[in-house]
Design a protein around this motif. Structure first.
Motif, PDB file in Angstrom:
ATOM      1  N   ARG A  29       0.820  -1.218   0.000  1.00 42.87           N
ATOM      2  CA  ARG A  29       0.000   0.000   0.000  1.00 42.87           C
ATOM      3  C   ARG A  29       0.850   1.264   0.000  1.00 42.87           C
ATOM      4  O   ARG A  29       0.313   2.357   0.132  1.00 42.87           O
ATOM      5  CB  ARG A  29      -0.921  -0.001   1.214  1.00 42.87           C
ATOM      6  N   GLU A  30       2.187   1.101  -0.130  1.00 41.63           N
ATOM      7  CA  GLU A  30       3.073   2.264  -0.019  1.00 41.63           C
ATOM      8  C   GLU A  30       4.090   2.293  -1.153  1.00 41.63           C
ATOM      9  O   GLU A  30       4.280   1.317  -1.881  1.00 41.63           O
ATOM     10  CB  GLU A  30       3.824   2.219   1.314  1.00 41.63           C
TER      11      GLU A  30
ATOM     12  N   GLU B 240       8.898   1.100  -5.602  1.00 42.98           N
ATOM     13  CA  GLU B 240       7.449   1.069  -5.787  1.00 42.98           C
ATOM     14  C   GLU B 240       6.876  -0.331  -5.698  1.00 42.98           C
ATOM     15  O   GLU B 240       5.662  -0.492  -5.510  1.00 42.98           O
ATOM     16  CB  GLU B 240       7.073   1.692  -7.143  1.00 42.98           C
ATOM     17  N   GLU B 241       7.722  -1.371  -5.850  1.00 41.19           N
ATOM     18  CA  GLU B 241       7.259  -2.738  -5.764  1.00 41.19           C
ATOM     19  C   GLU B 241       7.317  -3.215  -4.319  1.00 41.19           C
ATOM     20  O   GLU B 241       8.277  -2.946  -3.599  1.00 41.19           O
ATOM     21  CB  GLU B 241       8.119  -3.651  -6.650  1.00 41.19           C
ATOM     22  N   PRO B 242       6.283  -3.928  -3.860  1.00 38.95           N
ATOM     23  CA  PRO B 242       6.307  -4.429  -2.483  1.00 38.95           C
ATOM     24  C   PRO B 242       7.359  -5.524  -2.300  1.00 38.95           C
ATOM     25  O   PRO B 242       7.709  -6.248  -3.230  1.00 38.95           O
ATOM     26  CB  PRO B 242       4.886  -4.977  -2.294  1.00 38.95           C
TER      27      PRO B 242
ATOM     28  N   ASP C  41       0.298   4.827  -1.147  1.00 37.07           N
ATOM     29  CA  ASP C  41       0.048   4.639  -2.579  1.00 37.07           C
ATOM     30  C   ASP C  41      -1.441   4.450  -2.889  1.00 37.07           C
ATOM     31  O   ASP C  41      -1.813   4.248  -4.043  1.00 37.07           O
ATOM     32  CB  ASP C  41       0.837   3.416  -3.076  1.00 37.07           C
ATOM     33  N   ARG C  42      -2.275   4.516  -1.871  1.00 37.00           N
ATOM     34  CA  ARG C  42      -3.711   4.342  -2.091  1.00 37.00           C
ATOM     35  C   ARG C  42      -4.362   5.660  -2.529  1.00 37.00           C
ATOM     36  O   ARG C  42      -3.744   6.712  -2.501  1.00 37.00           O
ATOM     37  CB  ARG C  42      -4.379   3.847  -0.804  1.00 37.00           C
ATOM     38  N   ILE C  43      -5.627   5.544  -2.945  1.00 33.90           N
ATOM     39  CA  ILE C  43      -6.391   6.737  -3.318  1.00 33.90           C
ATOM     40  C   ILE C  43      -6.804   7.464  -2.038  1.00 33.90           C
ATOM     41  O   ILE C  43      -7.407   6.872  -1.139  1.00 33.90           O
ATOM     42  CB  ILE C  43      -7.634   6.357  -4.148  1.00 33.90           C
ATOM     43  N   LEU C  44      -6.477   8.729  -1.960  1.00 29.52           N
ATOM     44  CA  LEU C  44      -6.731   9.531  -0.773  1.00 29.52           C
ATOM     45  C   LEU C  44      -7.862  10.520  -1.039  1.00 29.52           C
ATOM     46  O   LEU C  44      -8.166  10.863  -2.192  1.00 29.52           O
ATOM     47  CB  LEU C  44      -5.463  10.291  -0.369  1.00 29.52           C
TER      48      LEU C  44
END
Length: 290
Positions: free
Chosen positions: A28-29, A44-46, A63-66
């Motif tokens: 998520r980050e 950017e990859e977990p 990295d989620r929609i805020l």
């Protein structure tokens, strides 16, 4: 024994250095590896990632929609009818490297403050280019899309991607609201007065028509009665004439009785005339004067 004494601290330091060089990137980050404040690597990859211990540091961003609420904003459309608008935006951090360069160590808090300024500016500009009726109607969907498209361009410099902009509430200021209610009340009262005036006019027209109809009916009835009375009088006179022609004595007797009925009333029974007057012929004898 002496070698073990030296190796153990070195081993502990090596393990600590290894552990401090490992970090985990959550799905998520997004993560930035900084060295002396400068971006070295973007993760950017977990999963697991590495950095230099003590020299480099890791900064993570969601990295989620805020969502971002835009407080009440006063706008003035083309017709100078002020409106209070509440809006919210959905966005995400699209380019963490550019985001870091734009906001520095301030992070999301600084970015949202600048995003507020962008949204407020674009909302005023878009809503100020149309009439208030368009803002309050179904056209507001196209207006929200215009605000979103303009905000996308401005927010790109912050490394942000604006996904959607929505107008939650669009109201009149309290003073304008009261003035609008007063104007609506006056308009309704004017319409009511117009309806009453039209009703009175229609009532007068119907009343005049009814009066005219009454006059015409009464006049026609009187005309018909006069015609009937004339015809009756003519028929009566014809009967009298026929009766007189058949028996003149009976006609004189009938006319004398009619004269007695008219002259000898209860309140007027005193008459001064000669006893041998022709008026009393049939009172003295049913044969009259021979």
């Amino acid at each position: 024994m002496r070698k073990t004494t030296y190796l153990l601290p070195i081993l502990v330091i090596a393990i600590a250095a290894l552990l401090s060089s490992i970090f985990i990137v959550d799905e998520r980050e997004k993560a930035l590896v900084l060295q002396f404040g400068r971006v070295v690597t973007v993760k950017e990859e977990p999963g697991l990632a590495f950095k230099l211990p003590l020299i480099q540091e890791v900064v993570t961003y969601d990295d989620r929609i805020l969502s971002r609420e835009v407080g009440p904003l006063e706008v003035t459309p083309l017709d100078d009818r002020r409106l209070i608008v509440d809006a919210f935006a959905r966005y995400r951090i699209a380019d963490v490297n550019q985001f870091r360069q734009a906001v520095g160590a301030g992070g999301v808090q600084v970015a949202e403050t600048r995003l507020d300024s962008i949204l407020r500016s674009q909302t005023r500009e878009v809503l100020g280019s149309v009439r208030s009726d368009s803002v309050l109607s179904t056209d507001r969907v196209s207006l929200m899309n215009r605000i979103r498209d303009a905000a996308i361009t401005d927010a790109r410099a912050l490394g942000l991607e604006v996904i959607d902009v929505r107008l939650k509430r669009t109201d009149l200021p309290q003073a304008n609201l009261e003035a609008t209610f007063a104007r609506m009340r006056a308009e309704r009262e004017r319409e009511a007065a117009d309806e009453i005036a039209r009703g009175n006019e229609a009532a007068q027209r119907i009343r005049a028509q009814a009066d005219r109809t009454v006059v015409e009916l009464v006049s026609d009835a009187k005309r018909q009665s006069e015609i009937t009375r004339g015809e009756a009088d003519a028929e009566r006179n014809a009967i009298f004439a026929q009766s007189y022609g058949a028996d003149p004595e009976f006609f004189e007797f009938y006319r004398s009785l009619s004269a007695y009925r008219s002259a000898l009333q209860a309140d007027n029974s005193t008459m001064v005339m000669s006893p041998d007057s022709d008026f009393f012929d049939y009172l003295k004898s049913d044969q009259g004067r021979n």
